[in-house]
Design a protein around this motif. Structure first.
Motif, PDB file in Angstrom:
ATOM      1  N   UNK A 111       0.827  -1.199   0.000  1.00 52.22           N
ATOM      2  CA  UNK A 111       0.000   0.000   0.000  1.00 52.22           C
ATOM      3  C   UNK A 111       0.861   1.248   0.000  1.00 52.22           C
ATOM      4  N   UNK A 112       0.264   2.346  -0.546  1.00 49.52           N
ATOM      5  CA  UNK A 112       0.974   3.627  -0.539  1.00 49.52           C
ATOM      6  C   UNK A 112       0.958   4.276   0.844  1.00 49.52           C
ATOM      7  N   UNK A 113       0.119   3.758   1.761  1.00 49.52           N
ATOM      8  CA  UNK A 113       0.047   4.320   3.110  1.00 49.52           C
ATOM      9  C   UNK A 113       1.372   4.106   3.830  1.00 49.52           C
ATOM     10  N   UNK A 114       1.727   5.067   4.661  1.00 50.22           N
ATOM     11  CA  UNK A 114       2.967   4.921   5.431  1.00 50.22           C
ATOM     12  C   UNK A 114       2.837   3.758   6.412  1.00 50.22           C
ATOM     13  N   UNK A 115       3.862   2.943   6.483  1.00 50.22           N
ATOM     14  CA  UNK A 115       3.816   1.828   7.432  1.00 50.22           C
ATOM     15  C   UNK A 115       3.890   2.337   8.869  1.00 50.22           C
ATOM     16  N   UNK A 136      13.944  10.179  15.029  1.00 46.66           N
ATOM     17  CA  UNK A 136      13.695  11.144  13.948  1.00 46.66           C
ATOM     18  C   UNK A 136      13.932  10.511  12.585  1.00 46.66           C
ATOM     19  N   UNK A 137      14.969   9.710  12.487  1.00 46.52           N
ATOM     20  CA  UNK A 137      15.246   9.047  11.207  1.00 46.52           C
ATOM     21  C   UNK A 137      14.132   8.065  10.864  1.00 46.52           C
ATOM     22  N   UNK A 138      13.654   7.332  11.840  1.00 44.37           N
ATOM     23  CA  UNK A 138      12.581   6.375  11.591  1.00 44.37           C
ATOM     24  C   UNK A 138      11.295   7.079  11.202  1.00 44.37           C
ATOM     25  N   UNK A 139      11.015   8.201  11.853  1.00 39.65           N
ATOM     26  CA  UNK A 139       9.783   8.940  11.586  1.00 39.65           C
ATOM     27  C   UNK A 139       9.743   9.514  10.173  1.00 39.65           C
ATOM     28  N   UNK A 140      10.898   9.591   9.521  1.00 36.41           N
ATOM     29  CA  UNK A 140      10.934  10.097   8.150  1.00 36.41           C
ATOM     30  C   UNK A 140      10.338   9.098   7.160  1.00 36.41           C
ATOM     31  N   UNK A 190       5.199   5.857  10.347  1.00 35.79           N
ATOM     32  CA  UNK A 190       4.483   6.415  11.490  1.00 35.79           C
ATOM     33  C   UNK A 190       4.927   5.643  12.721  1.00 35.79           C
ATOM     34  N   UNK A 191       5.488   6.341  13.678  1.00 37.65           N
ATOM     35  CA  UNK A 191       6.095   5.701  14.847  1.00 37.65           C
ATOM     36  C   UNK A 191       5.151   5.759  16.029  1.00 37.65           C
ATOM     37  N   UNK A 192       4.940   4.596  16.636  1.00 38.94           N
ATOM     38  CA  UNK A 192       4.091   4.485  17.821  1.00 38.94           C
ATOM     39  C   UNK A 192       4.959   3.999  18.971  1.00 38.94           C
ATOM     40  N   UNK A 193       4.930   4.707  20.101  1.00 39.75           N
ATOM     41  CA  UNK A 193       5.652   4.276  21.301  1.00 39.75           C
ATOM     42  C   UNK A 193       4.635   3.715  22.281  1.00 39.75           C
ATOM     43  N   UNK A 210      17.076   1.058  13.475  1.00 39.31           N
ATOM     44  CA  UNK A 210      16.324   1.762  12.432  1.00 39.31           C
ATOM     45  C   UNK A 210      16.783   1.316  11.047  1.00 39.31           C
ATOM     46  N   UNK A 211      18.065   1.108  10.882  1.00 46.20           N
ATOM     47  CA  UNK A 211      18.558   0.621   9.590  1.00 46.20           C
ATOM     48  C   UNK A 211      17.927  -0.724   9.242  1.00 46.20           C
TER      49      UNK A 211
END
Length: 334
Positions: free
Chosen positions: A2-6, A20-24, A27-30, A298-299
């Motif tokens: 999907x084109x939606x952000x994972x 910050x790198x991951x959020x680029x 979508x980051x959930x803590x 993140x890598x």
């Protein structure tokens, strides 16, 4: 796909630069906390989980969208790997990046035990200057003494290097994995290592083979007046047997960073023994190591989100099922 952000779930916060790198790219959930129910709910709809706390055994049933799990560190005992493999979920880790931090922690621990730092501090507070001097006179130097390493991976090698070249210690190592020993490290069986070492450092992963590896028989093999340092996992040691060996004075002391139950209960005897140094599973934690582990994690996440197999994948047997799942996800509906 999907084109939606994972969506990517963090069981705990990671270094700000890594976040910050991951959020680029996602979508980051803590997670609000690390309770099993919280993690199950938070993982729903996520593609990858970055792990710093124990995952529930049924995490992949609860969150079938997961395609990958990345351990923020080396040990993968917090992850139900067999179930991940069965469901085509790749598991990766970040080995070696905090080895120097752990080695420095071990160095500090050995020096504190040998020089009786806790006893000296207590004597200074309770008995004054003269009493503290008397306690200090019971301390010893580590130069020329023998260090025994149980486990000789990234951490074991880093500890061996600083102990031998920095302190002038003799080094023995025991490992289930074949290795080519450096000139300053001699291989040994577990019993031989226990019997010959002044300090035993546990630096092995927790596996079915290492669970309960050091029990009453192994502790009895240790030299009277020697020390134990555990930066592996709590269940590698029989805690009741260790407590007995310390209470009887067979061992002079221990530095423990990991335990059967974490956090260590406030009423646990280890917390109240001056010859025991207790730290909160923090041997590998520093500003430098947290940044390195975060960026490494993140890598690996980025590789998973691109449909690649991370170089540090620990369950490559799941790769065909993982790739098949990606093919299904990317196939447009009729």
């Amino acid at each position: 796909m999907s084109d939606a952000r994972p969506r990517v779930l963090l069981t705990n916060a990671i270094h700000p630069e890594a976040h910050a790198r991951l959020a680029a790219s996602a979508d980051v959930v803590v997670a609000a906390d690390t309770a099993a129910a919280t993690l199950r709910q938070a993982a729903i709809g996520c593609a990858v989980v970055v792990v710093r706390s124990q995952l529930p055994d049924d995490i992949f049933a609860a969150a079938p969208s997961l395609i990958g799990v990345v351990r923020h560190g080396a040990g993968v005992d917090m992850i139900p790997i067999d179930d991940a493999s069965a469901r085509g979920v790749l598991v990766a880790n970040v080995p070696g990046v905090n080895a120097n931090a752990v080695a420095e922690h071990v160095l500090r621990s050995m020096l504190s035990l040998a020089r009786r730092s806790s006893e000296v501090s207590i004597a200074l507070e309770q008995g004054g200057w003269a009493a503290a001097r008397v306690a200090a006179e019971q301390g010893v130097e580590l130069r020329g003494r023998t260090l025994g390493l149980v486990g000789f991976g990234h951490v074991g090698r880093a500890v061996a290097r600083v102990a031998h070249h920095g302190l002038g210690m003799q080094v023995l190592a025991h490992s289930r994995t074949p290795w080519h020993e450096p000139d300053h490290v001699a291989p040994a069986t577990l019993d031989d290592l226990m019997a010959r070492s002044d300090v035993v450092v546990l630096a092995c992963p927790l596996t079915p083979q290492t669970r309960g590896l050091v029990g009453a028989p192994q502790l009895a093999h240790m030299r009277r007046g020697s020390w134990l340092v555990n930066v592996a996992r709590g269940p590698v040691v029989d805690e009741a047997a260790l407590l007995d060996a310390l209470a009887r004075g067979h061992l002079a002391g221990a530095a423990l960073d990991v335990f059967d139950v974490q956090p260590l209960p406030a009423d646990h005897p280890f917390r109240h023994m001056p010859q025991v140094l207790v730290t909160p599973h923090a041997a590998g934690v520093s500003v430098d190591s947290m940044r390195a582990m975060g960026l490494g994690a993140v890598q690996a996440v980025e590789q998973l989100l691109r449909g690649e197999c991370p170089a540090t994948c620990v369950n490559r047997q799941a790769l065909p099922a993982y790739l098949a799942r990606l093919t299904v996800r990317s196939t447009p509906s009729a």
